[in-house]
Design a protein around this motif. Structure first.
Motif, PDB file in Angstrom:
ATOM      1  N   ASN A  37       0.844  -1.203   0.000  1.00  0.00           N
ATOM      2  CA  ASN A  37       0.000   0.000   0.000  1.00  0.00           C
ATOM      3  C   ASN A  37       0.877   1.250   0.000  1.00  0.00           C
ATOM      4  OD1 ASN A  37       0.894  -0.671   2.582  1.00  0.00           O
ATOM      5  ND2 ASN A  37      -0.977  -0.085   3.633  1.00  0.00           N
ATOM      6  N   THR A 128      -6.350   1.239  -0.264  1.00  0.00           N
ATOM      7  CA  THR A 128      -5.598   1.135  -1.514  1.00  0.00           C
ATOM      8  C   THR A 128      -6.003  -0.128  -2.292  1.00  0.00           C
ATOM      9  OG1 THR A 128      -3.828  -0.032  -0.366  1.00  0.00           O
ATOM     10  CG2 THR A 128      -3.599   2.364  -0.560  1.00  0.00           C
ATOM     11  N   THR A 234      -4.864   2.715   8.451  1.00  0.00           N
ATOM     12  CA  THR A 234      -4.439   1.441   7.891  1.00  0.00           C
ATOM     13  C   THR A 234      -4.471   0.403   9.021  1.00  0.00           C
ATOM     14  OG1 THR A 234      -2.818   0.390   6.443  1.00  0.00           O
ATOM     15  CG2 THR A 234      -1.931   1.831   8.175  1.00  0.00           C
ATOM     16  N   ARG A 298      -4.617   8.461  -6.950  1.00  0.00           N
ATOM     17  CA  ARG A 298      -5.762   9.268  -6.508  1.00  0.00           C
ATOM     18  C   ARG A 298      -5.311  10.683  -6.128  1.00  0.00           C
ATOM     19  NH1 ARG A 298      -8.256   5.761  -1.710  1.00  0.00           N
ATOM     20  NH2 ARG A 298      -6.054   5.359  -1.355  1.00  0.00           N
TER      21      ARG A 298
HETATM   22  P1  IMP Z   1      -5.055   0.406   3.390  1.00  0.00           P
HETATM   23  O1  IMP Z   1      -3.734   0.552   4.038  1.00  0.00           O
HETATM   24  O2  IMP Z   1      -4.973   0.050   1.932  1.00  0.00           O
HETATM   25  O3  IMP Z   1      -5.976  -0.517   4.144  1.00  0.00           O
HETATM   26  O4  IMP Z   1      -5.790   1.843   3.419  1.00  0.00           O
HETATM   27  C1  IMP Z   1      -6.227   2.438   4.639  1.00  0.00           C
HETATM   28  C2  IMP Z   1      -6.051   3.943   4.594  1.00  0.00           C
HETATM   29  O5  IMP Z   1      -4.669   4.264   4.600  1.00  0.00           O
HETATM   30  C3  IMP Z   1      -6.617   4.615   3.343  1.00  0.00           C
HETATM   31  O6  IMP Z   1      -7.116   5.901   3.697  1.00  0.00           O
HETATM   32  C4  IMP Z   1      -5.420   4.774   2.439  1.00  0.00           C
HETATM   33  O7  IMP Z   1      -5.572   5.835   1.526  1.00  0.00           O
HETATM   34  C5  IMP Z   1      -4.340   5.076   3.473  1.00  0.00           C
HETATM   35  N1  IMP Z   1      -2.996   4.688   3.033  1.00  0.00           N
HETATM   36  C6  IMP Z   1      -2.455   3.463   2.991  1.00  0.00           C
HETATM   37  N2  IMP Z   1      -1.196   3.491   2.566  1.00  0.00           N
HETATM   38  C7  IMP Z   1      -0.908   4.791   2.350  1.00  0.00           C
HETATM   39  C8  IMP Z   1       0.269   5.476   1.942  1.00  0.00           C
HETATM   40  O8  IMP Z   1       1.332   4.897   1.690  1.00  0.00           O
HETATM   41  N3  IMP Z   1       0.158   6.834   1.863  1.00  0.00           N
HETATM   42  C9  IMP Z   1      -0.974   7.513   2.180  1.00  0.00           C
HETATM   43  N4  IMP Z   1      -2.090   6.904   2.564  1.00  0.00           N
HETATM   44  C10 IMP Z   1      -2.060   5.557   2.659  1.00  0.00           C
END
Ligand code: IMP
Length: 432
Positions: A37, A128, A234, A298
């Motif tokens: 991510n 992500t 996250t 995005r």
């Molecule tokens: P996940 O980590 O894909 O589960 O996403 C959870 C939240 O963390 C979402 O709002 C994502 O946009 C944010 N996110 C995850 N990884 C990043 C990163 O590397 N940069 C900024 N936002 C992130």
């Protein structure tokens, strides 16, 4: 000295560049949480590298890279990244160590990530879609598959079968067959085998030899599963505490903590962002800062610097210094606002609230500072910054209680100021 580099905002602070700059002074760069991510952008001699899973140290020959047990590893993404690096002549060779205890992201995790987001309706996290959350759910639920398991097919076949059946029940189709998936994982396991290690033991040996480790955080403080803006976070501990649990090192191994913060604020995905701007000023920051997700493309939400948030990040991470990035994006603005407290109903809050509903009801209280007309882009010494830019930095230091040791004035390695009096400058003197 070992140093942890941590995001002090909502991720995308520019950690990739800072880690890349510091790497020559460390033997090992170790990731302790998150997965692909992350999107760590590093510009080297005009070539842009976006690293997702691989520690940023991989761009430096001779530096070892560690993927700790706190990371979730998608083998497909890993091998894709290794292939891309090879195209640029960067060989991973024997420089990589992957913890046998790191959990594996399988295709069903991606399906479940999408399903969970679809079910949340207008309360979407905006993930992500990489399967990060469901992989950590399986870890905590004690039904995950670990990198070490892949070495023994008989040990994880049944678990893959059960997990695929559970996925098919939840998604409501039987599109995923467990057997071919299992066989693919066995192949990945064989390919990964040379890198699989007891990472905790490896890092203990590195330290016993007097060599230094850079702990590379992904995401940022406000995306931390415990200390962030839950549930819009996250699924891992991106704050400094995650270093110990995510790598199997003791707290005394962390010699110093560097927080990385942008000179303004961005966020991608859902959840409150108190200083969020809309209209022409948001567009200006987004375009000047090229604020588009490195992993997903995005557009990022943009706002002024939130000193209440960074002060909180300083506390939960024990920050020794801040690397302030993207200073040049503020060039040419007549004035710049900085959030110094929140107005919440009839109360003024000077501490970051722990509850997301309360945070959503907060309005920022701004202090207006003068902008600067002389560009800071590419400036390499503190004295050459316009007086207003230096005053801006001094005010941020006062408000967050942490000295700014590094200032980034552009995306290239050279476009950086190291302040001589800072603890960060001392790291440049240390041998790897
Ligand atoms: P996940 O980590 O894909 O589960 O996403 C959870 C939240 O963390 C979402 O709002 C994502 O946009 C944010 N996110 C995850 N990884 C990043 C990163 O590397 N940069 C900024 N936002 C992130």
């Amino acid at each position: 000295m070992n140093v942890a580099v941590i995001g002090a905002q909502w991720g995308d602070e520019g950690k990739g560049k800072i880690v890349d700059l510091l790497t020559p002074h460390f033997s090992v760069v170790a990731r302790y949480q998150g997965g692909h991510n992350a999107g760590h952008t590093v510009l080297v001699g005009g070539t842009k590298f976006v690293l997702h899973l691989m520690p940023s140290g991989i761009l430096h020959p001779g530096v070892s890279c560690v993927i700790g047990n706190g990371v979730v590893v998608d083998p497909e993404a890993l091998f894709e990244e290794i292939a891309t690096l090879a195209q640029y002549g960067i060989e991973v060779g024997d420089r990589l160590a992957i913890s046998d205890k790191a959990h594996v992201i399988l295709p069903y995790h991606r399906d479940l990530d999408l399903l969970s987001e679809a079910r949340r309706g207008d309360r979407k996290i905006g993930t992500t879609s990489r399967g990060i959350g469901p992989a950590y759910e399986d870890k905590i639920g004690r039904r995950g598959i670990r990198v070490g398991d892949l070495a023994d097919p008989s040990a994880f076949a049944e678990q893959v079968r059960e997990n695929v059946m559970a996925r098919n029940r939840l998604v409501g189709d039987s599109a995923l067959e467990w057997q071919p998936l299992f066989e693919r994982m066995v192949t990945y396991g064989e390919r990964m085998r040379p890198w699989v290690k007891d990472v905790s033991l490896f890092l203990a040996q590195v330290q016993a030899e007097g060599r230094s480790i850079l702990f590379e955080g992904a995401q940022g403080t406000f995306l931390d599963i415990d200390h962030g803006t839950y549930p819009f976070v996250t699924s891992s501990n991106s704050t400094a505490g995650g270093v110990c649990t995510g790598l199997g090192v003791g707290p005394r191994s962390i010699g110093s903590v560097l927080g990385v913060a942008k000179a303004y604020t961005t966020r991608v995905g859902g959840g409150p962002l108190p200083t969020e701007l809309s209209g022409p000023m948001a567009d200006r920051l987004r375009e000047a800062g090229q604020e588009y997700g490195a992993s997903t493309g995005r557009p990022r939400r943009c706002g002024w610097y939130d000193a209440v948030a960074v002060r909180y990040a300083a506390r939960v991470n024990g920050l020794d210094a801040i690397a302030l990035t993207k200073m040049d994006v503020l060039d040419g603005l007549p004035h710049i606002d900085v959030c110094t407290s929140y107005r919440c109903g009839d109360r003024t809050l000077t501490e970051f609230p722990g509850n997301v509903l309360q945070l959503a009801a907060c309005r920022p209280v701004y202090e207006r500072l003068p902008g600067w007309s002389k560009p800071t882009g590419g400036v390499r010494s503190y004295g050459e910054l316009p007086a207003e830019a230096r005053s801006y930095i001094a005010r941020l230091e006062e408000l967050s209680g942490v000295p700014v040791g590094i200032i980034s004035t552009g995306s290239d390695r050279d476009e950086t100021i190291f302040r001589e009096e800072s603890v960060a400058a001392a790291w440049l003197g240390q041998k790897a």
